[in-house]
Design a protein around this motif. Structure first.
Motif, PDB file in Angstrom:
ATOM      1  N   GLU A   1       0.826  -1.214   0.000  1.00 50.69           N
ATOM      2  CA  GLU A   1       0.000   0.000   0.000  1.00 50.69           C
ATOM      3  C   GLU A   1       0.858   1.262   0.000  1.00 50.69           C
ATOM      4  O   GLU A   1       0.400   2.335  -0.405  1.00 50.69           O
ATOM      5  CB  GLU A   1      -0.980   0.005   1.175  1.00 50.69           C
ATOM      6  N   GLY A   2       2.103   1.145   0.437  1.00 50.88           N
ATOM      7  CA  GLY A   2       3.006   2.285   0.376  1.00 50.88           C
ATOM      8  C   GLY A   2       3.300   2.734  -1.044  1.00 50.88           C
ATOM      9  O   GLY A   2       3.601   3.914  -1.271  1.00 50.88           O
ATOM     10  N   LEU A   3       3.215   1.818  -1.998  1.00 50.98           N
ATOM     11  CA  LEU A   3       3.413   2.201  -3.396  1.00 50.98           C
ATOM     12  C   LEU A   3       2.285   3.101  -3.867  1.00 50.98           C
ATOM     13  O   LEU A   3       2.522   4.141  -4.515  1.00 50.98           O
ATOM     14  CB  LEU A   3       3.516   0.949  -4.270  1.00 50.98           C
ATOM     15  N   THR A   4       1.048   2.748  -3.556  1.00 54.74           N
ATOM     16  CA  THR A   4      -0.085   3.604  -3.918  1.00 54.74           C
ATOM     17  C   THR A   4       0.072   4.985  -3.300  1.00 54.74           C
ATOM     18  O   THR A   4      -0.095   6.017  -3.971  1.00 54.74           O
ATOM     19  CB  THR A   4      -1.407   2.973  -3.460  1.00 54.74           C
ATOM     20  N   ARG A   5       0.410   5.005  -2.017  1.00 56.28           N
ATOM     21  CA  ARG A   5       0.571   6.279  -1.312  1.00 56.28           C
ATOM     22  C   ARG A   5       1.677   7.123  -1.945  1.00 56.28           C
ATOM     23  O   ARG A   5       1.524   8.339  -2.127  1.00 56.28           O
ATOM     24  CB  ARG A   5       0.887   6.006   0.155  1.00 56.28           C
ATOM     25  N   THR A   6       2.778   6.494  -2.289  1.00 50.25           N
ATOM     26  CA  THR A   6       3.907   7.214  -2.880  1.00 50.25           C
ATOM     27  C   THR A   6       3.529   7.820  -4.225  1.00 50.25           C
ATOM     28  O   THR A   6       3.841   8.982  -4.516  1.00 50.25           O
ATOM     29  CB  THR A   6       5.112   6.269  -3.034  1.00 50.25           C
ATOM     30  N   LEU A   7       2.878   7.034  -5.064  1.00 48.84           N
ATOM     31  CA  LEU A   7       2.485   7.536  -6.379  1.00 48.84           C
ATOM     32  C   LEU A   7       1.487   8.677  -6.256  1.00 48.84           C
ATOM     33  O   LEU A   7       1.562   9.670  -6.998  1.00 48.84           O
ATOM     34  CB  LEU A   7       1.911   6.394  -7.216  1.00 48.84           C
ATOM     35  N   GLN A   8       0.565   8.579  -5.317  1.00 47.70           N
ATOM     36  CA  GLN A   8      -0.379   9.671  -5.099  1.00 47.70           C
ATOM     37  C   GLN A   8       0.338  10.937  -4.618  1.00 47.70           C
ATOM     38  O   GLN A   8       0.008  12.038  -5.047  1.00 47.70           O
ATOM     39  CB  GLN A   8      -1.424   9.262  -4.061  1.00 47.70           C
ATOM     40  N   TRP A   9       1.300  10.767  -3.719  1.00 45.90           N
ATOM     41  CA  TRP A   9       2.037  11.925  -3.206  1.00 45.90           C
ATOM     42  C   TRP A   9       2.777  12.650  -4.332  1.00 45.90           C
ATOM     43  O   TRP A   9       2.746  13.882  -4.405  1.00 45.90           O
ATOM     44  CB  TRP A   9       3.021  11.475  -2.121  1.00 45.90           C
ATOM     45  N   VAL A  10       3.403  11.903  -5.213  1.00 50.07           N
ATOM     46  CA  VAL A  10       4.111  12.530  -6.340  1.00 50.07           C
ATOM     47  C   VAL A  10       3.134  13.324  -7.199  1.00 50.07           C
ATOM     48  O   VAL A  10       3.402  14.468  -7.591  1.00 50.07           O
ATOM     49  CB  VAL A  10       4.859  11.474  -7.171  1.00 50.07           C
ATOM     50  N   LYS A  11       1.989  12.741  -7.489  1.00 50.06           N
ATOM     51  CA  LYS A  11       0.982  13.439  -8.302  1.00 50.06           C
ATOM     52  C   LYS A  11       0.527  14.727  -7.614  1.00 50.06           C
ATOM     53  O   LYS A  11       0.431  15.784  -8.263  1.00 50.06           O
ATOM     54  CB  LYS A  11      -0.217  12.508  -8.531  1.00 50.06           C
TER      55      LYS A  11
END
Length: 447
Positions: free
Chosen positions: A332-342
């Motif tokens: 789930e950290g991958l989803t969070r990371t990608l959202q943060w970059v966006k």
């Protein structure tokens, strides 16, 4: 995150696997190549956990045709690899080594014949030793050395490579190579580290300018990101989390996306933090085409003022699953990371340029390597990537790390990430269950 049993990725989503030159090629001094700083470093006593070097590695330099055939068997649409700078320029500058260029031309031709898109990284940690002896990335001239090298590759190989990256994980070069000394060149210097980071980003910007002059296709930057969590609700651990986030995740992306460095860095480095030229900071904003993100895990941070920057330490979580690297499995950290970059950086096109796990694999038996934990790791992270797309992230592709078991830097050969097992005594390759799983994902464009 969706729990649906079947998911599909967008049409045109790019599926690949990744390696790097010093980790797989072997033959580091063959055919006129010069030594890299990793060749030099790995031959120092006690530098590598098991005494290993990249002298043979996966022997990809001589077995690349076999490896391209494996890629085709896996159904890969793309292959991300790096170029060895010292194969092209044995002294790092000046004289070009034609045999080095010819190796990469042959590799690119085999990839294109197999219908596999080449994705080349200019620098994946192996700096020519001749340049290291001139100060390496701590020398301001290093950015210009890199730009000259980039011009050569774009002119000589650009017609065969549609997707380029300037640097791979500059944070690791700084943190492991110049802060903690566990990677080449083995320095521990609070004075050097900020300049190394700055010169790497200047090199990236000048490399993009070289690409606009001589290149074709698209060019990007690859960073490693790791979401940070606080070990407790207390203010000290929350501050440690914020420092760790600025140090690892924001340092390089704020530089190239916002033209500034996080204020926390000056506070952490204190008197060791330089004043950077305004023209340099403007240069860092050179526009590029995509962002590559390498994601493996998260970290849970607590305050550790006795430590060097970011004055934090990671805490293991009871009951969590960990890989052989000691990294928590946390998709789930991958989803969070990608959202943060966006959210922070304006929705750039993104490729996941590395994602994978080291587990203790059994020897091949009857042509099979059972690695169920890696299969589940990949499954969980692919679902997390798909969830990010559902939430609006402009994710264009995914590269598994790694195609092959390989030389894992200071850890030698003990940690295996590959979709393909390599018996390093015989160089025999065996596709693991995770490789076949990934082949089926590619064929379905989903799960």
């Amino acid at each position: 995150m969706t729990d649906s049993s079947s998911i599909r990725f967008p049409d045109g989503f790019l599926w690949g696997a990744a390696t790097s030159a010093y980790q797989v090629e072997g033959s580091p001094l063959a055919d006129g190549a010069g030594p890299s700083n990793w060749h030099h470093f790995s031959h120092q006593p006690d530098a590598i956990a098991d005494g290993g070097t990249g002298d043979v590695a996966c022997d990809h330099y001589r077995r690349y045709e076999e490896d391209v055939a494996l890629m085709r068997q896996l159904g890969l649409q793309a292959y991300r690899f790096s170029v060895s700078w010292s194969r092209i320029l044995p002294e790092g500058r000046g004289r070009i080594n034609p045999a080095g260029l010819d190796f990469y031309r042959r590799l690119l031709d085999r990839l294109l014949e197999a219908g596999i898109q080449p994705c080349a990284t200019l620098f994946h940690w192996d700096l020519p030793q001749a340049l290291q002896e001139q100060g390496g990335w701590a020398n301001r001239d290093s950015a210009n050395w890199f730009a000259d090298y980039a011009h050569i590759l774009f002119r000589e190989l650009g017609d065969k490579v549609p997707l380029w990256a300037t640097l791979n994980e500059p944070w690791v070069v700084v943190n492991d190579g110049y802060m903690h000394g566990v990677h080449a060149p083995g320095h521990r210097s609070l004075d050097e580290a900020p300049w190394v980071a700055h010169n790497l980003l200047r090199a990236h910007a000048l490399g993009v300018q070289a690409f606009r002059a001589d290149g074709q296709g698209q060019i990007g930057l690859v960073v490693n990101l790791e979401p940070k969590y606080a070990a407790s609700v207390g203010p000290d651990d929350a501050a440690a989390m914020s420092r760790a986030h600025a140090y690892m995740n924001r340092w390089f992306l704020d530089g190239v996306m916002l033209g500034s460095y996080p204020d926390e860095l000056a506070e952490m480095f204190g008197q060791h933090w330089p004043r950077f030229d305004l023209a340099d900071m403007a240069l860092l904003l050179e526009p590029f085409d995509f962002l590559g993100i390498n994601y493996y895990t998260r970290s849970v941070n607590r305050d550790a003022p006795q430590n060097p920057p970011p004055h934090a330490e990671s805490v293991r979580q009871e009951g969590a699953e960990y890989t052989e690297m000691g990294w928590e499995v946390f998709p789930e950290g991958l989803t969070r990371t990608l959202q943060w970059v966006k959210q922070r950086y304006g929705d750039p096109p993104i490729y996941i340029t590395e994602n994978g796990a080291a587990f203790a694999d059994p020897p091949a038996h009857n042509g099979r390597v059972a690695d169920p934990r890696r299969v589940e790791y990949l499954r969980g992270h692919l679902r997390a990537a798909h969830e990010a797309i559902r939430l609006g992230v402009n994710l264009k592709g995914y590269f598994a790390w790694s195609l092959l078991d390989n030389f894992e830097w200071s850890l030698g050969y003990a940690k295996t990430f590959g979709l393909v097992q390599v018996d390093f005594s015989s160089q025999r390759r065996t596709i693991k269950d995770s490789g076949y799983f990934y082949r089926d994902v590619i064929a379905r464009n989903g799960l």
